[in-house]
Every structure is written in structure tokens, then in C-alpha cells.
Design an enzyme around this catalytic site. Structure first.
Site, PDB file in Angstrom:
ATOM      1  N   LYS A  16       0.860  -1.500   0.149  1.00 39.25           N
ATOM      2  CA  LYS A  16       0.145   0.269   0.059  1.00 39.25           C
ATOM      3  C   LYS A  16       0.742   1.299   0.072  1.00 39.25           C
ATOM      4  O   LYS A  16       0.514   2.065  -0.684  1.00 39.25           O
ATOM      5  CB  LYS A  16      -0.742  -0.003   1.220  1.00 39.25           C
ATOM      6  CG  LYS A  16      -2.064  -1.061   1.103  1.00 39.25           C
ATOM      7  CD  LYS A  16      -2.799  -1.129   2.110  1.00 39.25           C
ATOM      8  CE  LYS A  16      -3.750  -2.647   1.869  1.00 39.25           C
ATOM      9  NZ  LYS A  16      -4.722  -2.774   2.991  1.00 39.25           N
ATOM     10  N   GLN A  54      -4.711  -1.472   9.131  1.00 34.44           N
ATOM     11  CA  GLN A  54      -4.619  -2.897   8.675  1.00 34.44           C
ATOM     12  C   GLN A  54      -5.441  -3.873   9.685  1.00 34.44           C
ATOM     13  O   GLN A  54      -5.266  -3.879  10.974  1.00 34.44           O
ATOM     14  CB  GLN A  54      -3.159  -3.400   8.453  1.00 34.44           C
ATOM     15  CG  GLN A  54      -3.053  -4.462   7.616  1.00 34.44           C
ATOM     16  CD  GLN A  54      -3.617  -4.632   6.411  1.00 34.44           C
ATOM     17  OE1 GLN A  54      -3.674  -3.411   5.591  1.00 34.44           O
ATOM     18  NE2 GLN A  54      -4.061  -5.843   5.790  1.00 34.44           N
ATOM     19  N   ASP A  81     -10.841   2.827   3.270  1.00 31.12           N
ATOM     20  CA  ASP A  81     -11.181   1.240   3.215  1.00 31.12           C
ATOM     21  C   ASP A  81     -12.825   1.098   3.061  1.00 31.12           C
ATOM     22  O   ASP A  81     -12.984   0.002   2.586  1.00 31.12           O
ATOM     23  CB  ASP A  81     -10.985   0.616   4.402  1.00 31.12           C
ATOM     24  CG  ASP A  81      -9.603  -0.111   4.514  1.00 31.12           C
ATOM     25  OD1 ASP A  81      -9.294  -0.541   3.249  1.00 31.12           O
ATOM     26  OD2 ASP A  81      -8.867  -0.240   5.318  1.00 31.12           O
TER      27      ASP A  81
HETATM   28  N1  GUN Z   1      -7.036  -6.872   5.714  1.00 35.81           N
HETATM   29  C1  GUN Z   1      -7.284  -7.554   4.586  1.00 35.81           C
HETATM   30  N2  GUN Z   1      -7.913  -6.835   3.682  1.00 35.81           N
HETATM   31  C2  GUN Z   1      -7.818  -5.460   4.050  1.00 35.81           C
HETATM   32  C3  GUN Z   1      -8.409  -4.391   3.623  1.00 35.81           C
HETATM   33  O1  GUN Z   1      -8.751  -4.194   2.335  1.00 35.81           O
HETATM   34  N3  GUN Z   1      -7.896  -3.465   4.411  1.00 35.81           N
HETATM   35  C4  GUN Z   1      -7.865  -3.247   5.632  1.00 35.81           C
HETATM   36  N4  GUN Z   1      -7.362  -2.249   6.645  1.00 35.81           N
HETATM   37  N5  GUN Z   1      -7.003  -4.673   6.312  1.00 35.81           N
HETATM   38  C5  GUN Z   1      -7.227  -5.720   5.596  1.00 35.81           C
END
Ligand code: GUN
Length: 281
Positions: free
Chosen positions: A52, A96, A119
Site C-alpha cells: 500500500k 490494517q 477502506d
Molecule cells: N486486511 C485484509 N484486507 C484488508 C483491507 O482491504 N483493508 C484493511 N484495512 N485490512 C485488510
């Protein structure tokens, strides 16, 4: 011949479009910053978070990294989110998941200011999606819509079956397909006569989290198959929820794992980061 939908190529196209958009915002004096929070050292989360941050760098937006110890308290995490909510120089906040067991995930998601929730997990954004109002949309389902559209696959009027009902994928996916005028069925682990249901699909989207569960017996000839799963098979090789070798010869288009849906999630997160500027106006 079966069309293999290449998520790496399509996500690169989107990132290159976003790079131009970020440059144009910069020329107007608008800079965009994403705050990324990771609690603990889960190795898979570290890979996702690093990707990311690399994505931000690629399109030319800033990222702030908060790597917190596993033992961080819920209170400490909530107070960091509160501080970031209040900062004018922070546009997006991403925590996350999963979080350590002593922290309440729902409470953390609700603490993020909905206009910074890139998100798209906050109940306000989920509700906005449900009634067709502006807001952030969960990145993986939004990425799947882009994969379909950019591969020339028509959605309107099609029978779409989604296998899986998670808050992050299955449920928002059903709302997005409905918005695109598909006829939508959401199937799950308790669905009766599952094979009959999934065989109705012109577009079958699988997010059930079981390695190679969907064999050719679940798929209508000529269907489009989108595989959201990321698992390890018996040889520790990455595989999806769909048995690719069995299903690919009978469908018209399919996403591979890896290199299908996966790369789209980050592209859509970056899209949401730029979109945050409009939502915050
Ligand atoms: N953990 C697995 N997929 C995601 C996601 O798309 N966003 C976040 N914040 N955590 C995750």
C-alpha cells in the site's frame, strides 16, 4: 478461447491514470496523504501494508506509517485515530486488519472519520453504498467492477451469483452488482443445493475462503468466474477458491490467482485516497 482477466495489467492502467490525477491535484496546490496503521507484526499484514505504501509512492501521494507494538492498548489506538481525524494534512486513515484479539475491530472502524475511511468499512459508508449516496466503497469489490468493465464484460441484466457474505467483499459486492443492474443472488456456506445455485450464474464471484472449492460442477459453461480467494494449496503454492485447471476450460473468462483480483484492491485504495479530497470539500 477462455479470456484470462489480467489484474496486474488493469491495475497498472488505473494506477497510471491516478498518477496523472495526483499530479494535476499537486499543480493546483493539493497534496494527498494516507496514514497507514499496523498493530503487531503479522507477516502477511506487513506485506500488504508495504504494498500500500509503495502504491502511494508510485502515484505520487504521501504516506505516514504507524507501526505499533502488538501490546498497544485499544485506548492508545483510538487516541491515535482521534489525532489523525483532527489533522487537516491527513486525508485517509487505514488500519490494517486483523487487529490483535484484545482490540475491538468494530470500535476501531467506527472511530475513523467517515470522510477519511478510505477502506470504506465505516457503517456510514456501507449505508451510503446501500442507498446509492456518495461515500467510500470497499476496495476489493470496487476493483472487481473495474476488472469486469475494463475487460468488456457486460453486467446489466446478467445473473450474478456471489459466493460468500463477508462485510468486506460479499455484501458490498452484491450492492455494487445491483447498482450495475445485475440480478443478484448471495450464496454462502449454508445455501442448500449450492451447485444448482452457482450454476445459474452468468457471472460467478467467489469469496468463500476455501482453497479450490469451486470445481467445474459449480460452473455453467460460458460463465465469467471471478476468484477473490488467496490460499495455499497442499504444495504451499498460492491458489484461489476456484479450481482454475478444472474451471478455466469451461468458462468464457476467469481471473487467475495470483494476478487477478489481488492487485485491484490497492489500485482502488489509491483511487479512494484521491477521491477523499472531493469528499472532504
Ligand atoms: N486486511 C485484509 N484486507 C484488508 C483491507 O482491504 N483493508 C484493511 N484495512 N485490512 C485488510
Amino acid at each position: 478461447m477462455t479470456q484470462i482477466i489480467d489484474g496486474k495489467v488493469i491495475s497498472k492502467q488505473i494506477k497510471d491514470e491516478l498518477k496523472e490525477k495526483a499530479a494535476s491535484l499537486k499543480s493546483e496546490g493539493v497534496s494527498v496523504t494516507l496514514a497507514v496503521i499496523q498493530v503487531g507484526n503479522d507477516p502477511a499484514s506487513t506485506v500488504y501494508v508495504n504494498n500500500k505504501k509503495k502504491g502511494c509512492e508510485y502515484i505520487g501521494i504521501s504516506s505516514l506509517s504507524y507501526e505499533l507494538a502488538e501490546k498497544t492498548s485499544e485506548e492508545e489506538l483510538l487516541s491515535l485515530i482521534e489525532e489523525l481525524n483532527g489533522r487537516k494534512d491527513v486525508n485517509g486513515i487505514l488500519v490494517q486488519l486483523p487487529l490483535p484479539a484484545h482490540i475491538d475491530e468494530d470500535k476501531v472502524i467506527k472511530a475513523i472519520d467517515p470522510v477519511k475511511d478510505v477502506d470504506g468499512f465505516h457503517p456510514q459508508n456501507v449505508g451510503a453504498l446501500c442507498i446509492g449516496q456518495p461515500g467510500f466503497v470497499s476496495c476489493t469489490p470496487a476493483g472487481i467492477i473495474q476488472l469486469l468493465k475494463r475487460s468488456g464484460i457486460k453486467i446489466a441484466g446478467k445473473e450474478c451469483v456471489i459466493l460468500g457474505r463477508s462485510n468486506i467483499v460479499g455484501k458490498p459486492m452484491s450492492l455494487l452488482m445491483l447498482k450495475e443492474n445485475a440480478t443478484v443472488t448471495v450464496a454462502h456456506s449454508k445455501t442448500a443445493n449450492l451447485e444448482e445455485v452457482t450454476k445459474r450464474a452468468d457471472i460467478l464471484i467467489v469469496a468463500i475462503g476455501k482453497p479450490k472449492m469451486v470445481t467445474k460442477d459449480y460452473v455453467k459453461e460460458g460463465a465469467v468466474v471471478i476468484d477473490v480467494g488467496i490460499n495455499r494449496d497442499e504444495n504451499n503454492k498460492l491458489c484461489g477458491d476456484v479450481d482454475f485447471d478444472q474451471v478455466s476450460p469451461i468458462c468464457s473468462a476467469i481471473t487467475p490467482v495470483p494476478g487477478g483480483v489481488g492487485p485491484m484492491t490497492i489500485a482502488m485504495l489509491l483511487n479512494n485516497c484521491l477521491e477523499s479530497v472531493n469528499l472532504q470539500k
